[in-house]
Design a protein around this motif. Sequence first.
Motif, PDB file in Angstrom:
ATOM      1  N   GLN A 149      -4.124  -3.915 -39.438  1.00 42.60           N
ATOM      2  CA  GLN A 149      -5.296  -4.389 -38.701  1.00 42.60           C
ATOM      3  C   GLN A 149      -4.885  -5.264 -37.526  1.00 42.60           C
ATOM      4  O   GLN A 149      -5.538  -5.275 -36.497  1.00 42.60           O
ATOM      5  N   GLU A 187     -15.034  -0.398 -44.740  1.00 43.71           N
ATOM      6  CA  GLU A 187     -16.051  -1.165 -44.025  1.00 43.71           C
ATOM      7  C   GLU A 187     -17.293  -1.286 -44.902  1.00 43.71           C
ATOM      8  O   GLU A 187     -18.129  -0.379 -44.949  1.00 43.71           O
ATOM      9  N   TYR A 193     -18.124 -10.371 -44.363  1.00 46.05           N
ATOM     10  CA  TYR A 193     -18.018  -9.485 -43.199  1.00 46.05           C
ATOM     11  C   TYR A 193     -18.899 -10.006 -42.076  1.00 46.05           C
ATOM     12  O   TYR A 193     -18.490 -10.042 -40.899  1.00 46.05           O
ATOM     13  N   LYS A 206     -19.624  -5.069 -31.570  1.00 47.96           N
ATOM     14  CA  LYS A 206     -18.496  -4.800 -32.456  1.00 47.96           C
ATOM     15  C   LYS A 206     -18.947  -3.999 -33.663  1.00 47.96           C
ATOM     16  O   LYS A 206     -18.276  -3.039 -34.070  1.00 47.96           O
ATOM     17  N   LEU A 207     -20.072  -4.360 -34.243  1.00 45.41           N
ATOM     18  CA  LEU A 207     -20.588  -3.628 -35.404  1.00 45.41           C
ATOM     19  C   LEU A 207     -20.910  -2.187 -35.023  1.00 45.41           C
ATOM     20  O   LEU A 207     -20.571  -1.252 -35.778  1.00 45.41           O
ATOM     21  N   SER A 209     -19.531  -0.444 -32.705  1.00 43.54           N
ATOM     22  CA  SER A 209     -18.251   0.243 -32.493  1.00 43.54           C
ATOM     23  C   SER A 209     -17.617   0.654 -33.817  1.00 43.54           C
ATOM     24  O   SER A 209     -17.097   1.769 -33.955  1.00 43.54           O
ATOM     25  N   ILE A 210     -17.660  -0.231 -34.804  1.00 48.57           N
ATOM     26  CA  ILE A 210     -17.078   0.066 -36.117  1.00 48.57           C
ATOM     27  C   ILE A 210     -17.834   1.200 -36.788  1.00 48.57           C
ATOM     28  O   ILE A 210     -17.236   2.173 -37.277  1.00 48.57           O
ATOM     29  N   LYS A 213     -17.235   4.823 -35.939  1.00 54.23           N
ATOM     30  CA  LYS A 213     -15.957   5.420 -36.347  1.00 54.23           C
ATOM     31  C   LYS A 213     -15.904   5.773 -37.829  1.00 54.23           C
ATOM     32  O   LYS A 213     -14.871   6.197 -38.328  1.00 54.23           O
ATOM     33  N   MET A 220     -22.065   1.838 -42.711  1.00 54.26           N
ATOM     34  CA  MET A 220     -21.208   1.056 -43.582  1.00 54.26           C
ATOM     35  C   MET A 220     -21.369   1.511 -45.025  1.00 54.26           C
ATOM     36  O   MET A 220     -22.445   1.976 -45.440  1.00 54.26           O
ATOM     37  N   TYR A 252     -13.319   6.844 -43.770  1.00 55.24           N
ATOM     38  CA  TYR A 252     -12.793   6.018 -42.682  1.00 55.24           C
ATOM     39  C   TYR A 252     -11.267   5.989 -42.649  1.00 55.24           C
ATOM     40  O   TYR A 252     -10.659   6.081 -41.577  1.00 55.24           O
ATOM     41  N   ARG A 257     -11.132   9.997 -37.067  1.00 49.80           N
ATOM     42  CA  ARG A 257     -12.308   9.231 -36.628  1.00 49.80           C
ATOM     43  C   ARG A 257     -12.909   9.755 -35.329  1.00 49.80           C
ATOM     44  O   ARG A 257     -13.910   9.231 -34.853  1.00 49.80           O
TER      45      ARG A 257
END
Length: 259
Positions: A149, A187, A193, A206-207, A209-210, A213, A220, A252, A257
């Motif tokens: 990471q 995730e 988190y 950011k959320l 973007s995650i 993927k 999530m 994930y 991805r």
Amino acid sequence: MDLRLKDKVIVVTGGAKGIGEGIVRLLAGENACPVIVGRNEADNLRLVSDLKSQGLQVGQVVAELTKPEDNALAVTQVLKRFGRIDGLVNNAGVNDGVSLENGSYEMFLASLHKNLIHYYLMALHCLPALKESKGSIVNIGSKVADTGQGGTSAYAASNGARNALTREWAVELLPYGIRVNAVIVAECYTPLYEAWLQTLPDPEEKLRSIVSKIPLGRRMTTAEEIASAVAFLLSDVSSHTTGQLTYVDGGYTHLDRSL
């Protein structure tokens, strides 16, 4: 499907919040008797009160698992109150950002106590009871062990070790019929988190973007989905499953991805 967990006493470390809470709620709903082991008595009792108000079985023990002696005391208290242990879920931990560039020996060691050493100690102290019950162990791990990471050396090392211990214990405990497996998380939205996201300049971006993927469903993983896998691995329904790292992550970790 009946998981045949009725009245099974299952220790869940870090069971008062996040993924741990999801596990405790699901086990209680399956008529098991989950026992929360956590440092914050108020958090423990909040969940205990809620579940007991629904007529469900649950217990709690206050312990600071970064203190080795508290691990032994916690197991002693569980056995004194409930008389047996049928399962152990090693879940407590935190991605604490102890890096190579900005860390130190002291920080690295402290992180291992938060994330790894109590996994060993809880298994060590539960082992005599698990031998008697032919119980099982489920270790919660993280995809960070596979993917890296950046900026979290100690947490990554701890999770690599959790995976290795899962397979090592599965081999060592074969003669006793004790199964050992892991559920690997990528995730999953939890209070921790959320707290991490809030440290970033643009949490919402950011959320997004995650989530974009995560191949399956672009969403999530839920704590309930993690809990379902844990309950299955604890139960006799998975009676011929041991030494497995089960990824509950919407693809994930291992799927492309760019899909």
